[in-house]
Write a protein that holds these residues in place. Structure first.
Motif, PDB file in Angstrom:
ATOM      1  N   ASP A 106       0.797  -1.229   0.000  1.00  0.00           N
ATOM      2  CA  ASP A 106       0.000   0.000   0.000  1.00  0.00           C
ATOM      3  C   ASP A 106       0.830   1.280   0.000  1.00  0.00           C
ATOM      4  O   ASP A 106       0.359   2.312  -0.463  1.00  0.00           O
ATOM      5  N   ILE A 107       2.035   1.232   0.541  1.00  0.00           N
ATOM      6  CA  ILE A 107       2.792   2.474   0.717  1.00  0.00           C
ATOM      7  C   ILE A 107       4.278   2.182   0.837  1.00  0.00           C
ATOM      8  O   ILE A 107       4.678   1.128   1.334  1.00  0.00           O
ATOM      9  N   GLU A 108       5.074   3.104   0.324  1.00  0.00           N
ATOM     10  CA  GLU A 108       6.501   3.122   0.608  1.00  0.00           C
ATOM     11  C   GLU A 108       6.752   4.349   1.461  1.00  0.00           C
ATOM     12  O   GLU A 108       6.393   5.466   1.077  1.00  0.00           O
ATOM     13  N   ALA A 109       7.320   4.152   2.627  1.00  0.00           N
ATOM     14  CA  ALA A 109       7.431   5.236   3.593  1.00  0.00           C
ATOM     15  C   ALA A 109       8.695   5.078   4.412  1.00  0.00           C
ATOM     16  O   ALA A 109       9.298   3.997   4.472  1.00  0.00           O
ATOM     17  N   LEU A 110       9.112   6.174   5.021  1.00  0.00           N
ATOM     18  CA  LEU A 110      10.180   6.137   6.014  1.00  0.00           C
ATOM     19  C   LEU A 110       9.532   5.851   7.354  1.00  0.00           C
ATOM     20  O   LEU A 110       8.648   6.592   7.801  1.00  0.00           O
ATOM     21  N   ARG A 111       9.957   4.802   7.994  1.00  0.00           N
ATOM     22  CA  ARG A 111       9.266   4.310   9.187  1.00  0.00           C
ATOM     23  C   ARG A 111      10.208   4.234  10.377  1.00  0.00           C
ATOM     24  O   ARG A 111      11.401   3.994  10.234  1.00  0.00           O
ATOM     25  N   LYS A 112       9.637   4.438  11.555  1.00  0.00           N
ATOM     26  CA  LYS A 112      10.292   4.113  12.815  1.00  0.00           C
ATOM     27  C   LYS A 112       9.397   3.153  13.574  1.00  0.00           C
ATOM     28  O   LYS A 112       8.172   3.247  13.504  1.00  0.00           O
ATOM     29  N   GLY A 113      10.012   2.237  14.298  1.00  0.00           N
ATOM     30  CA  GLY A 113       9.248   1.342  15.152  1.00  0.00           C
ATOM     31  C   GLY A 113       9.940   1.205  16.485  1.00  0.00           C
ATOM     32  O   GLY A 113      11.173   1.281  16.554  1.00  0.00           O
ATOM     33  N   LEU A 114       9.152   1.024  17.557  1.00  0.00           N
ATOM     34  CA  LEU A 114       9.731   0.697  18.850  1.00  0.00           C
ATOM     35  C   LEU A 114       9.505  -0.786  19.087  1.00  0.00           C
ATOM     36  O   LEU A 114       8.361  -1.246  19.133  1.00  0.00           O
ATOM     37  N   TYR A 115      10.610  -1.525  19.170  1.00  0.00           N
ATOM     38  CA  TYR A 115      10.566  -2.962  19.404  1.00  0.00           C
ATOM     39  C   TYR A 115      10.890  -3.210  20.862  1.00  0.00           C
ATOM     40  O   TYR A 115      11.878  -2.698  21.392  1.00  0.00           O
ATOM     41  N   THR A 116      10.057  -4.012  21.504  1.00  0.00           N
ATOM     42  CA  THR A 116      10.218  -4.238  22.931  1.00  0.00           C
ATOM     43  C   THR A 116      10.520  -5.701  23.196  1.00  0.00           C
ATOM     44  O   THR A 116       9.947  -6.584  22.544  1.00  0.00           O
ATOM     45  N   PRO A 117      11.442  -6.014  24.113  1.00  0.00           N
ATOM     46  CA  PRO A 117      11.799  -7.406  24.354  1.00  0.00           C
ATOM     47  C   PRO A 117      10.643  -8.191  24.961  1.00  0.00           C
ATOM     48  O   PRO A 117       9.798  -7.639  25.667  1.00  0.00           O
ATOM     49  N   SER A 118      10.614  -9.488  24.675  1.00  0.00           N
ATOM     50  CA  SER A 118       9.599 -10.375  25.231  1.00  0.00           C
ATOM     51  C   SER A 118      10.153 -11.788  25.252  1.00  0.00           C
ATOM     52  O   SER A 118      11.266 -12.036  24.793  1.00  0.00           O
ATOM     53  N   SER A 119       9.363 -12.705  25.773  1.00  0.00           N
ATOM     54  CA  SER A 119       9.792 -14.102  25.800  1.00  0.00           C
ATOM     55  C   SER A 119       9.625 -14.783  24.452  1.00  0.00           C
ATOM     56  O   SER A 119      10.100 -15.894  24.242  1.00  0.00           O
ATOM     57  N   ALA A 120       8.957 -14.122  23.504  1.00  0.00           N
ATOM     58  CA  ALA A 120       8.763 -14.699  22.175  1.00  0.00           C
ATOM     59  C   ALA A 120      10.081 -14.685  21.400  1.00  0.00           C
ATOM     60  O   ALA A 120      10.959 -13.854  21.663  1.00  0.00           O
ATOM     61  N   PRO A 121      10.243 -15.598  20.437  1.00  0.00           N
ATOM     62  CA  PRO A 121      11.478 -15.623  19.641  1.00  0.00           C
ATOM     63  C   PRO A 121      11.725 -14.311  18.903  1.00  0.00           C
ATOM     64  O   PRO A 121      12.866 -13.900  18.735  1.00  0.00           O
ATOM     65  N   LEU A 122      10.644 -13.671  18.463  1.00  0.00           N
ATOM     66  CA  LEU A 122      10.772 -12.409  17.727  1.00  0.00           C
ATOM     67  C   LEU A 122      10.150 -11.286  18.543  1.00  0.00           C
ATOM     68  O   LEU A 122       8.943 -11.286  18.778  1.00  0.00           O
ATOM     69  N   PRO A 123      10.947 -10.311  19.008  1.00  0.00           N
ATOM     70  CA  PRO A 123      10.390  -9.194  19.782  1.00  0.00           C
ATOM     71  C   PRO A 123       9.323  -8.437  18.994  1.00  0.00           C
ATOM     72  O   PRO A 123       9.516  -8.151  17.805  1.00  0.00           O
ATOM     73  N   PRO A 124       8.203  -8.106  19.609  1.00  0.00           N
ATOM     74  CA  PRO A 124       7.111  -7.449  18.894  1.00  0.00           C
ATOM     75  C   PRO A 124       7.360  -5.963  18.668  1.00  0.00           C
ATOM     76  O   PRO A 124       8.154  -5.341  19.365  1.00  0.00           O
ATOM     77  N   VAL A 125       6.643  -5.430  17.676  1.00  0.00           N
ATOM     78  CA  VAL A 125       6.627  -3.988  17.448  1.00  0.00           C
ATOM     79  C   VAL A 125       5.584  -3.398  18.386  1.00  0.00           C
ATOM     80  O   VAL A 125       4.389  -3.667  18.245  1.00  0.00           O
ATOM     81  N   LEU A 126       6.019  -2.591  19.342  1.00  0.00           N
ATOM     82  CA  LEU A 126       5.088  -1.980  20.280  1.00  0.00           C
ATOM     83  C   LEU A 126       4.302  -0.859  19.602  1.00  0.00           C
ATOM     84  O   LEU A 126       3.110  -0.669  19.852  1.00  0.00           O
ATOM     85  N   SER A 127       4.976  -0.100  18.732  1.00  0.00           N
ATOM     86  CA  SER A 127       4.301   0.955  17.980  1.00  0.00           C
ATOM     87  C   SER A 127       5.123   1.289  16.748  1.00  0.00           C
ATOM     88  O   SER A 127       6.328   1.004  16.698  1.00  0.00           O
ATOM     89  N   LYS A 128       4.490   1.867  15.736  1.00  0.00           N
ATOM     90  CA  LYS A 128       5.215   2.292  14.540  1.00  0.00           C
ATOM     91  C   LYS A 128       4.748   3.679  14.113  1.00  0.00           C
ATOM     92  O   LYS A 128       3.621   4.099  14.413  1.00  0.00           O
ATOM     93  N   TYR A 129       5.621   4.361  13.392  1.00  0.00           N
ATOM     94  CA  TYR A 129       5.358   5.735  12.945  1.00  0.00           C
ATOM     95  C   TYR A 129       5.941   5.884  11.552  1.00  0.00           C
ATOM     96  O   TYR A 129       7.022   5.353  11.249  1.00  0.00           O
ATOM     97  N   ARG A 130       5.245   6.600  10.688  1.00  0.00           N
ATOM     98  CA  ARG A 130       5.733   6.883   9.340  1.00  0.00           C
ATOM     99  C   ARG A 130       5.894   8.395   9.158  1.00  0.00           C
ATOM    100  O   ARG A 130       5.001   9.172   9.511  1.00  0.00           O
ATOM    101  N   LYS A 131       7.007   8.781   8.585  1.00  0.00           N
ATOM    102  CA  LYS A 131       7.365  10.191   8.406  1.00  0.00           C
ATOM    103  C   LYS A 131       6.282  10.938   7.642  1.00  0.00           C
ATOM    104  O   LYS A 131       5.831  10.502   6.587  1.00  0.00           O
ATOM    105  N   VAL A 132       5.882  12.082   8.164  1.00  0.00           N
ATOM    106  CA  VAL A 132       4.782  12.862   7.608  1.00  0.00           C
ATOM    107  C   VAL A 132       5.274  13.959   6.660  1.00  0.00           C
ATOM    108  O   VAL A 132       4.764  14.121   5.551  1.00  0.00           O
ATOM    109  N   HIS A 133       6.277  14.738   7.089  1.00  0.00           N
ATOM    110  CA  HIS A 133       6.707  15.917   6.323  1.00  0.00           C
ATOM    111  C   HIS A 133       7.914  15.557   5.454  1.00  0.00           C
ATOM    112  O   HIS A 133       9.050  15.578   5.912  1.00  0.00           O
ATOM    113  N   LEU A 134       7.632  15.226   4.190  1.00  0.00           N
ATOM    114  CA  LEU A 134       8.703  14.829   3.271  1.00  0.00           C
ATOM    115  C   LEU A 134       9.299  16.063   2.597  1.00  0.00           C
ATOM    116  O   LEU A 134       8.596  16.795   1.896  1.00  0.00           O
TER     117      LEU A 134
END
Length: 340
Positions: A106-134
């Motif tokens: 759907d989109i190509e964007a500049l993204r940031k995500g906050l990944y938080t540790p957990s007991s799962a093999p793959l740490p989850p993305v707690l939240s994500k943000y995509r750059k607004v002002h290009l």
């Protein structure tokens, strides 16, 4: 009750167009290891952490595609660089904010995500943000490889997720039953626009996480005076970076962590540093000392956000929204008429 937190900015030095991702990954892993060794809890990495800042180049479609992380990348193979990075951070017990170029159906964007540790093999993305002002242009200023283009408008679309703050429950382990920190994310040029900061301020943000690639010399982009020297341009870029971060941290009563991709890429494209941790009073608590890979660490107390939020910038008491309609009702400049 104090709410102490040890945070860090992970500054990343120069990365050339042809720098192997394996080399970049080893440097990032080293920064993660340093953070864990210093008992850091939250680490903020730059915009486009895993590659050079490719929007400065005019690239063909085939070449361009190699710089995006694809939709579903975290579920990919074990050799996936971002997956390896996130899993290593998870094993160390680190919350990490990291930026990259994202491509989805759907989109190509500049993204940031906050990944938080957990007991799962793959740490989850707690939240994500995509750059607004290009910033920049769709067409290149020049196809000369020595030209500092800014082609974000060509390679990406404006972010579609808005300015949504979120809580980071993993960061409050040392001070229950106090509430989790409230976190917000911006990317590079977004930090220059007060509207995004205020949206986060209205959600009670306590930690702003900002990664960027800011050029020290781009006369084609700025329309600079021919008399402006490279040294003056570098000083201006750094001044403006610190100005907007310190001012907006103060007016929204929030800590801010900024992380630069810096150095001299391809022996030509100079990026400013300015990685720092700023207090809710707008003071710099810690900042970079080099223009290479570096971890900048500070101990903060999130309760220091409270005085500003309760007094000078108590929004509920002092804001007058009935006077602000122009901000959201008007896009460009409309000058007042001349008097007859």
């Amino acid at each position: 009750m104090p709410r102490p937190l040890r945070v860090a900015s992970a500054q990343v030095g120069h990365i050339d167009l042809t720098t192997p991702r394996s080399s970049i990954l080893s440097r990032l892993i080293s920064l993660l290891d340093q953070a864990a060794a210093q008992s850091v809890q939250l680490v903020v990495f730059p915009e486009t952490t895993f590659t050079t800042f490719f929007p400065r180049y005019f690239l063909g479609e085939a070449e361009l595609g190699s710089y995006y992380e694809r939709d579903g990348f975290l579920e990919g193979g074990e050799n996936n660089v971002l997956r390896t990075f996130v899993c290593h951070a998870g094993k160390l017990g680190l919350d990490v904010v990291v930026g990259y170029a994202e491509s989805t159906p759907d989109i190509e964007a500049l993204r940031k995500g906050l990944y938080t540790p957990s007991s799962a093999p793959l740490p989850p993305v707690l939240s994500k943000y995509r750059k607004v002002h290009l910033p920049g242009t769709y067409e290149p200023f020049s196809t000369d490889p020595k030209t500092t283009n800014q082609l974000e408008k060509r390679y990406f679309r404006p972010g579609d997720l808005g300015f949504e703050a979120f809580r980071a429950p993993g960061l409050k382990a040392k001070w229950p039953p106090a509430q989790s920190p409230i976190v917000g994310m911006l990317i590079c040029n977004d930090r220059r626009w007060a509207e995004g900061w205020r949206c986060y301020g209205l959600q009670g943000v306590e930690i702003m996480c900002i990664g960027y690639n800011t050029t020290a010399w781009a006369p084609e982009l700025w329309g600079s005076s021919p008399d402006l020297t490279r040294e003056q341009a570098r000083e201006d870029a750094m001044f403006h970076h610190k100005l907007v971060v310190q001012a907006n941290a103060y007016t929204n009563s929030t800590f801010c962590i900024t992380s630069a991709r810096t150095g001299l890429d391809d022996n030509h494209f100079e990026l400013i540093s300015g990685s720092m941790i700023v207090s809710p009073q707008g003071r710099i608590l810690a900042e970079n000392k080099t223009s290479s890979d570096e971890l900048i660490v500070a101990d903060v107390d999130l309760d220091e956000c409270k005085p500003g939020k309760a007094k000078t910038f108590c929004f509920e008491r002092h804001r007058r929204v009935e006077c602000y309609g122009r901000i959201v009702g008007q896009r460009g400049v409309v000058e007042p008429p001349e008097e007859a």
